[in-house]
Design a protein around this motif. Structure first.
Motif, mmCIF file in Angstrom:
data_model
loop_
_atom_site.group_PDB
_atom_site.id
_atom_site.type_symbol
_atom_site.label_atom_id
_atom_site.label_comp_id
_atom_site.label_asym_id
_atom_site.label_seq_id
_atom_site.Cartn_x
_atom_site.Cartn_y
_atom_site.Cartn_z
ATOM 1 N N TYR A 37 0.860 -1.180 0.000
ATOM 2 C CA TYR A 37 0.000 0.000 0.000
ATOM 3 C C TYR A 37 0.894 1.227 0.000
ATOM 4 O O TYR A 37 1.712 1.400 0.899
ATOM 5 N N GLY A 38 0.760 2.047 -1.031
ATOM 6 C CA GLY A 38 1.597 3.250 -1.100
ATOM 7 C C GLY A 38 1.497 3.894 -2.457
ATOM 8 O O GLY A 38 0.588 3.597 -3.233
ATOM 9 N N PRO A 53 5.510 -8.632 12.227
ATOM 10 C CA PRO A 53 4.160 -8.536 12.792
ATOM 11 C C PRO A 53 3.432 -7.242 12.410
ATOM 12 O O PRO A 53 2.268 -7.261 12.066
ATOM 13 N N GLU A 54 4.153 -6.105 12.450
ATOM 14 C CA GLU A 54 3.477 -4.823 12.237
ATOM 15 C C GLU A 54 3.636 -4.263 10.829
ATOM 16 O O GLU A 54 2.993 -3.296 10.476
ATOM 17 N N GLN A 55 4.603 -4.785 10.071
ATOM 18 C CA GLN A 55 4.948 -4.126 8.806
ATOM 19 C C GLN A 55 5.638 -5.093 7.850
ATOM 20 O O GLN A 55 6.021 -6.185 8.256
ATOM 21 N N ILE A 67 10.954 9.278 0.717
ATOM 22 C CA ILE A 67 9.862 8.413 0.241
ATOM 23 C C ILE A 67 9.396 7.493 1.369
ATOM 24 O O ILE A 67 8.206 7.369 1.642
ATOM 25 N N VAL A 68 10.369 6.864 2.048
ATOM 26 C CA VAL A 68 10.004 5.912 3.115
ATOM 27 C C VAL A 68 9.246 6.645 4.226
ATOM 28 O O VAL A 68 8.206 6.174 4.706
ATOM 29 N N GLU A 69 9.747 7.816 4.622
ATOM 30 C CA GLU A 69 9.079 8.556 5.704
ATOM 31 C C GLU A 69 7.698 9.037 5.270
ATOM 32 O O GLU A 69 6.766 9.077 6.063
ATOM 33 N N ASN A 70 7.565 9.365 3.993
ATOM 34 C CA ASN A 70 6.271 9.765 3.454
ATOM 35 C C ASN A 70 5.264 8.618 3.546
ATOM 36 O O ASN A 70 4.064 8.838 3.581
ATOM 37 N N HIS A 71 5.785 7.379 3.608
ATOM 38 C CA HIS A 71 4.919 6.204 3.725
ATOM 39 C C HIS A 71 4.820 5.716 5.176
ATOM 40 O O HIS A 71 4.323 4.623 5.433
ATOM 41 N N GLY A 72 5.376 6.491 6.087
ATOM 42 C CA GLY A 72 5.299 6.127 7.508
ATOM 43 C C GLY A 72 6.275 5.029 7.896
ATOM 44 O O GLY A 72 6.081 4.354 8.910
ATOM 45 N N PHE A 115 14.243 -1.166 4.397
ATOM 46 C CA PHE A 115 13.194 -0.169 4.645
ATOM 47 C C PHE A 115 11.893 -0.872 4.994
ATOM 48 O O PHE A 115 11.706 -2.041 4.632
ATOM 49 N N THR A 116 11.047 -0.179 5.736
ATOM 50 C CA THR A 116 9.776 -0.798 6.142
ATOM 51 C C THR A 116 8.621 -0.069 5.463
ATOM 52 O O THR A 116 8.709 1.117 5.143
ATOM 53 N N LEU A 117 7.543 -0.811 5.241
ATOM 54 C CA LEU A 117 6.314 -0.237 4.683
ATOM 55 C C LEU A 117 5.152 -0.761 5.509
ATOM 56 O O LEU A 117 5.205 -1.890 6.004
#
Ligand code: ADP
Length: 387
Positions: A267-268, A304-306, A352-357, A374-376
């Protein structure tokens, strides 16, 4: 705290027992500086403890013991919310835990945090309510100060980005002229130049090309989060393959070997995520010792979260003490002549990564290759349905 009030309410029956109990309750909480209030809902009599009165700047004998005394001290902007929270507690037994401003004896507005617990008779009518009061003015001021700093920071960042955008946009044209005309001179007037002249011209063309890349990257950097920030649920594998397709020329010219794990739906913003993967893979191919065949693996981990995505290379590696710095704009560890680049690729990735949280980081050691992560956020079932 509600349980303490409930126990207190069930125990204190007579008026003198009540006074003793309030004092006892206050004594227990003296260390933490809470004031206590006790409201008889049937008569509207409200007992304020001494500490309660001091919090409002009154001496123990002052301040009439009445519910209206409390209501009339509430800040006009907080009154409705406070009274309706009170009614919701009395009617629906929802927790009463609220922050509001009250007027002190000296005419100052101070912030308070209050919690309370009512008691109901057999018919379900609230008859009494007891609660605590704490002064939180300092915390509120600190919070407000932090908010103001954040607002200012955001404002200046936006201004800076706008400036970077306009400046780079306006610089594009003159730079294009420099590179175009140096190409024309090189082609049409080459025979008129001696070796030194040709070298000077080559330097002009190179610098123009370099400037061009910097401006393009600066424009990209300032666009992230401002333009086309549309987030959708999309096929992760398509995004990954799109990024590799865009790198087709680089992969072929370096004979790079690329492998990857199966990718989940993401999702992004697909264009931004494609750019992110592209930058990291391109760096993996670029930062290699000469003659080394690049091996890049794009990994996927379901946490678990991402989602956590990794890009591993077998390149020159990075000294640990510089690893945080490489995500800053224009921070390069190599000269242009050694490895071409603008120093903006990883800061674009970070944005970009921070823009996606998410979060981006790397682990590496010189000569041992690098591993970027990187995490999404995982797509929610609703977002998947909408796709
Ligand atoms: P650029 O590659 O355009 O210089 P980046 O922001 O992408 O800018 O990278 C910043 C610096 O981090 C690079 O100049 C390089 O020194 C270092 N770096 C980035 N990726 C790698 C990598 N995979 N291996 C080794 N060094 C890297």
């Amino acid at each position: 705290m509600g349980r303490i009030f409930a126990r207190f309410l069930s125990r204190s029956a007579t008026k003198s027992a009540l006074k003793d109990s309030i004092e006892c309750l206050e004594l227990g909480w003296k260390g933490v500086g809470f004031g206590i209030w006790d409201w008889n809902i049937l008569t509207n009599e409200m007992t304020f403890s001494d500490r309660f009165k001091t919090l409002l700047g009154y001496a123990p004998g002052e301040l009439p013991q009445h519910y209206e005394q409390w209501v009339k001290r509430l800040h006009p902007d907080d009154k409705q919310q406070t009274l309706s929270a009170l009614q919701t507690h009395l009617k629906h037994r929802k927790q009463y835990n609220i922050e509001y401003r009250m007027l002190t004896k000296s005419g100052q507005w101070r912030w308070f945090h209050t919690t309370g617990q009512a008691a109901w008779d057999k018919k379900g009518n609230a008859t009494r309510m007891v609660g605590s009061l704490a002064d939180i003015t300092e915390r509120k001021h600190n919070e407000r100060e932090r908010e103001l700093i954040m607002e200012k920071l955001l404002e200046s960042n936006t201004e800076l980005e706008r400036f970077a955008y306009v400046a780079s946009h306006d610089m594009q044209e003159p730079i294009r002229m420099v590179t175009n005309f140096s190409e024309i001179i090189c082609k049409d007037y080459n025979s008129l130049l001696d070796e030194e002249g040709k070298e000077c011209l080559r330097l002009i063309a190179d610098s123009g090309k370099r400037m061009h890349s910097i401006i393009d990257d600066l424009l990209d950097y300032s666009r992230i989060g401002n333009e086309d920030n549309h987030m959708i649920s999309c096929d992760g594998e398509n995004v990954l393959e799109g990024a590799l397709e865009n790198l087709c020329g680089l992969i072929t010219s370096h004979n790079a070997q690329i492998s990857y794990d199966p990718f989940p739906p993401i999702y992004g913003n697909p264009v931004q995520i494609m750019r992110l993967i592209q930058n990291l893979v391109a760096n993996g191919i670029k930062y290699q010792p000469s003659g080394n065949r690049p091996h890049i693996h794009i990994g996927f981990m379901n946490q678990p979260e991402q989602w956590c995505i990794s890009i591993r290379d077998n390149g020159i590696g990075i000294n640990e003490k510089f690893i945080e710095q490489i995500f800053q704009p224009f921070r390069r560890l190599h000269a242009w002549e050694q490895y071409e680049g603008t120093g903006l690729g990883l800061s674009i990735c970070k944005k970009i990564v921070e823009n996606h949280g998410g979060r981006i980081w790397a682990t590496s050691a010189p000569g041992e290759g690098s591993l970027f992560y990187f995490t999404l956020c995982k797509p929610q079932p609703k977002q998947l349905e909408a796709a």
